[in-house]
Design an enzyme around this catalytic site. Structure first.
Site, PDB file in Angstrom:
ATOM      1  N   ASP A  81      49.889  30.021  31.847  1.00 13.40           N
ATOM      2  CA  ASP A  81      51.003  30.877  31.430  1.00 13.40           C
ATOM      3  C   ASP A  81      50.504  32.127  30.708  1.00 13.40           C
ATOM      4  O   ASP A  81      51.042  33.223  30.907  1.00 13.40           O
ATOM      5  CB  ASP A  81      51.935  30.089  30.516  1.00 13.40           C
ATOM      6  CG  ASP A  81      53.092  30.927  30.014  1.00 13.40           C
ATOM      7  OD1 ASP A  81      53.926  31.349  30.850  1.00 13.40           O
ATOM      8  OD2 ASP A  81      53.160  31.174  28.786  1.00 13.40           O
ATOM      9  N   CYS A 107      23.045   2.677  28.625  1.00  7.80           N
ATOM     10  CA  CYS A 107      23.084   1.744  27.499  1.00  7.80           C
ATOM     11  C   CYS A 107      24.391   0.964  27.450  1.00  7.80           C
ATOM     12  O   CYS A 107      24.388  -0.246  27.240  1.00  7.80           O
ATOM     13  CB  CYS A 107      22.893   2.521  26.197  1.00  7.80           C
ATOM     14  SG  CYS A 107      22.911   1.528  24.707  1.00  7.80           S
ATOM     15  N   LEU A 166       9.254  -7.764  16.338  1.00  3.80           N
ATOM     16  CA  LEU A 166      10.346  -8.728  16.366  1.00  3.80           C
ATOM     17  C   LEU A 166      11.635  -7.968  16.112  1.00  3.80           C
ATOM     18  O   LEU A 166      11.624  -6.878  15.530  1.00  3.80           O
ATOM     19  CB  LEU A 166      10.150  -9.804  15.296  1.00  3.80           C
ATOM     20  CG  LEU A 166       8.859 -10.631  15.366  1.00  3.80           C
ATOM     21  CD1 LEU A 166       8.701 -11.463  14.102  1.00  3.80           C
ATOM     22  CD2 LEU A 166       8.863 -11.534  16.595  1.00  3.80           C
TER      23      LEU A 166
END
Length: 630
Positions: free
Chosen positions: A599, A84, A318
């Site tokens: 660490d 997209c 539409l």
């Protein structure tokens, strides 16, 4: 309104003489892609003689009656899906160019008065719009509107769901392209799979709401999950809709990634031999999806075949873009500006005339998929008088100006504006006079069009001698986000010791380690300590990297995930609103988080390896790149 309708009936009586266009397969259809079955059919529409008079306003030249309106509420999205969002980002419209709430409500009422009975709100991601709930509440009050839908990625849905449901939302489409959380991050370039799945479950608990899950299938990425999605329909009353991968500018579409729906059906039939299609009578009118099911399962499976077998002949929809343009075809290059006409004071009758003229120019079908894939930066063309051509040449290169000029000359002389068809000449002139402006806008930025004159090292003076800090005083303030990632590899026995698996029962039935479990060393909780260290590092990046600007960090999210029995992933996402990017802050945060993990655990083994640290994405500013690494 009655007079308006009568005027359209008089002007459009010729529609009764037109027959629907014949269904034609894409002439560009490749032999390498499976041909749709011969038993495919066209969905029948209501005969024009039986349609209420007002629907003539939204009826095109091919007897298609448009009763479905999709309105984009925003261009913004909180995900960066590969299919997209272009890799190089998109150019967002300015806030004052986006339709206001009142404008959206007015257009909704106008279209409903002309025959629309279904409105779906889309985006971008519609739920990132701040006033989405009160807006939909007002639209829900419109008389004659029967269905209100939302298409969403589901990230924000759960907390808004109840209010939206009460406002009248009864159709919900949720996008989910994978059932794997790590792959979700790969596809969307963001975290949040669990929130999407929770939204689906919450929606299915509500009454009187149809829930569909949209899944874009890309060969080699998620096609192996097709049957897993089908399995979801066994116990859930959900419709899984597989969408053929469609080409849009910037999404790197390729036929090698394309899987046709007939190929998907073959995959499903191998596991579910009884998988079958609903009959025509069982299908919803104008449904874009070809619907199937496994007998005995609660849910359905649909296929949206925009590429291999289009459904243009029954199209009834539409679209209105977030910046107020009417788009009569998803794949079309033309848009008609309604926003400016509204702001110029156009009456409802004038707007309906413009809308009708645009609908009458809708083509019988869209282009073939290979032709669509080759259309780069499809322009917005607002058809109108040649004297009103408006192009903003400010800050354009000479090459770009020539391209725009040549484009406009070609456009003005094209049959699209000056039709030579004697039969429709009067009608075209009448329609064109109601549409205003011609302009070109790129939907997204394009690497090929970027100015290469500034490809210099920004931290070195032009003579190449002295290092220097970049001057950002003239830059504008925008939202900046960066995502960095580190991967650590442990010897096979180290994570098991740290997790103390036998005591904490952190192995599931499939012998998988819990991915979000904390691990503890003699120094204390490893991940919690490392997240604190990484956050401190983000805030102090300018003290570590010489030419980084001191900036006020607004958000720092660090997530540590156990990938498997030997690997740990660190994700650091940093955000702020400012004049400079935050990629160095994100990289520093991921690095120091990884070093702190090392660490905290080095007493067990010195063979822990920080395999890689890289920038996944950055967004905001001129050089946005939603996907840096591939």
């Amino acid at each position: 309104m009655t007079n308006i309708i009568k005027s359209f009936i008089t002007r459009n009586t010729y529609l009764n003489k037109l027959s629907p266009s014949p269904y034609q397969f894409n002439k560009y259809y490749s032999n390498s892609i499976s041909t749709p079955p011969t038993h495919s059919y066209e969905k029948k529409q209501q005969p024009i003689q039986n349609v209420d008079d007002k629907k003539y306003i939204l009826t095109d030249r091919f007897n298609r009656h448009h009763t479905y309106l999709r309105i984009s509420l925003t261009e913004r999205c909180n995900l960066r899906c590969k299919y997209c969002m272009p890799e190089e980002g998109v150019m967002l419209s300015q806030a004052d160019k986006i339709l206001t709430t009142d404008e959206i409500i007015r257009l909704s009422k106008l279209f409903v008065s002309a025959g629309v009975n279904k409105i779906r709100f889309t985006g971008g991601e519609p739920l990132v719009r701040k006033d989405v709930e009160p807006l939909i509440e007002e639209v829900g009050k419109i008389k004659g509107l029967q269905k209100i839908g939302i298409t969403t990625n589901g990230i924000l849905l759960s907390r808004k769901l109840d209010r939206l449901h009460k406002a009248g939302v009864n159709l919900l489409n949720i996008s989910l392209d994978t059932l794997n959380s790590d792959k979700f991050t790969l596809i969307t370039r963001r975290l949040g799979w669990d929130r999407v799945f929770q939204s689906i479950d919450n929606a299915l608990k509500l009454d009187n709401i149809k829930v569909k899950v949209n899944c874009v299938i890309m060969k080699g990425l998620n096609d192996m999950e097709i049957c897993d999605f089908v399995e979801m329909t066994r116990d859930k009353s959900v419709e899984i809709r597989f969408i053929e991968y469609m080409p849009f500018d910037g999404n790197l579409w390729s036929d090698k990634k394309f899987l046709s729906y007939t190929d998907m059906i073959k995959i499903i039939h191998e596991k579910y031999p009884t998988f079958k299609k609903y009959t025509i009578e069982e299908e919803e009118p104008n449904n874009t999806s070809k619907t199937y099911h496994v007998p005995g399962f609660k849910g359905k499976v649909g296929f949206i075949t925009s590429m291999s077998e289009h459904f243009c002949s029954s199209c009834n929809r539409l679209r209105i873009t977030a910046d107020g343009n009417l788009k009569v075809c998803l794949f079309g290059n033309t848009e008609v500006n309604l926003r400016d006409r509204i702001r110029d004071g156009a009456s409802d009758q004038q707007l309906l005339e413009i809308i009708n003229a645009a609908v009458l120019k809708k083509k019988a079908s869209h282009a073939g998929m290979y032709e669509i894939a080759q259309n780069k930066n499809r322009p917005m063309i607002l058809i109108g008088e040649k004297s009103k051509i408006q192009i903003n040449f400010k800050n354009k290169s000479i090459k770009q100006k020539k391209e725009v000029k040549n484009y406009l000359l070609k456009l003005i002389n094209s049959s699209f504006i000056n039709s030579n068809n004697n039969n429709n000449n009067n009608n075209n002139n009448n329609n064109n006079s109601k549409l205003q402006y011609i302009q070109q806008r790129n939907y997204s930025t394009n690497k090929n069009n970027q100015n290469l004159e500034n490809n210099e090292f920004s931290h070195i003076t032009k003579d190449g001698k002295l290092p220097t800090m970049v001057d950002i005083s003239d830059k504008i303030i925008t939202k900046r986000t960066a995502h960095a990632q580190s991967i650590l590899e442990f010897p096979s026995n180290v994570l098991s010791q740290l997790l103390n698996l036998e005591k904490n029962n952190d192995i599931d039935n499939d012998n998988n380690i819990s991915k979000n479990k904390e691990i503890v060393s003699k120094k204390g909780p490893v991940f919690a300590t490392s997240i604190v260290a990484g956050t401190m590092a983000v805030k102090n990046t300018s003290n570590l990297i010489p030419f980084c600007h001191p900036i006020p960090i607004e958000s720092c999210k660090i997530e540590i995930t156990i990938i498997d029995s030997t690997s740990v992933k660190v994700d650091c996402i940093v955000s702020m609103s400012g004049k400079t990017g935050v990629e160095m802050e994100a990289l520093t945060g991921a690095t120091i988080t990884s070093l702190t993990i090392y660490d905290m655990c080095k007493a067990l083994s010195k063979d822990i390896v920080i395999k890689e640290t890289k920038l996944i994405s950055k967004f905001g500013g001129k050089s946005s790149s939603p996907q840096i690494t591939k």
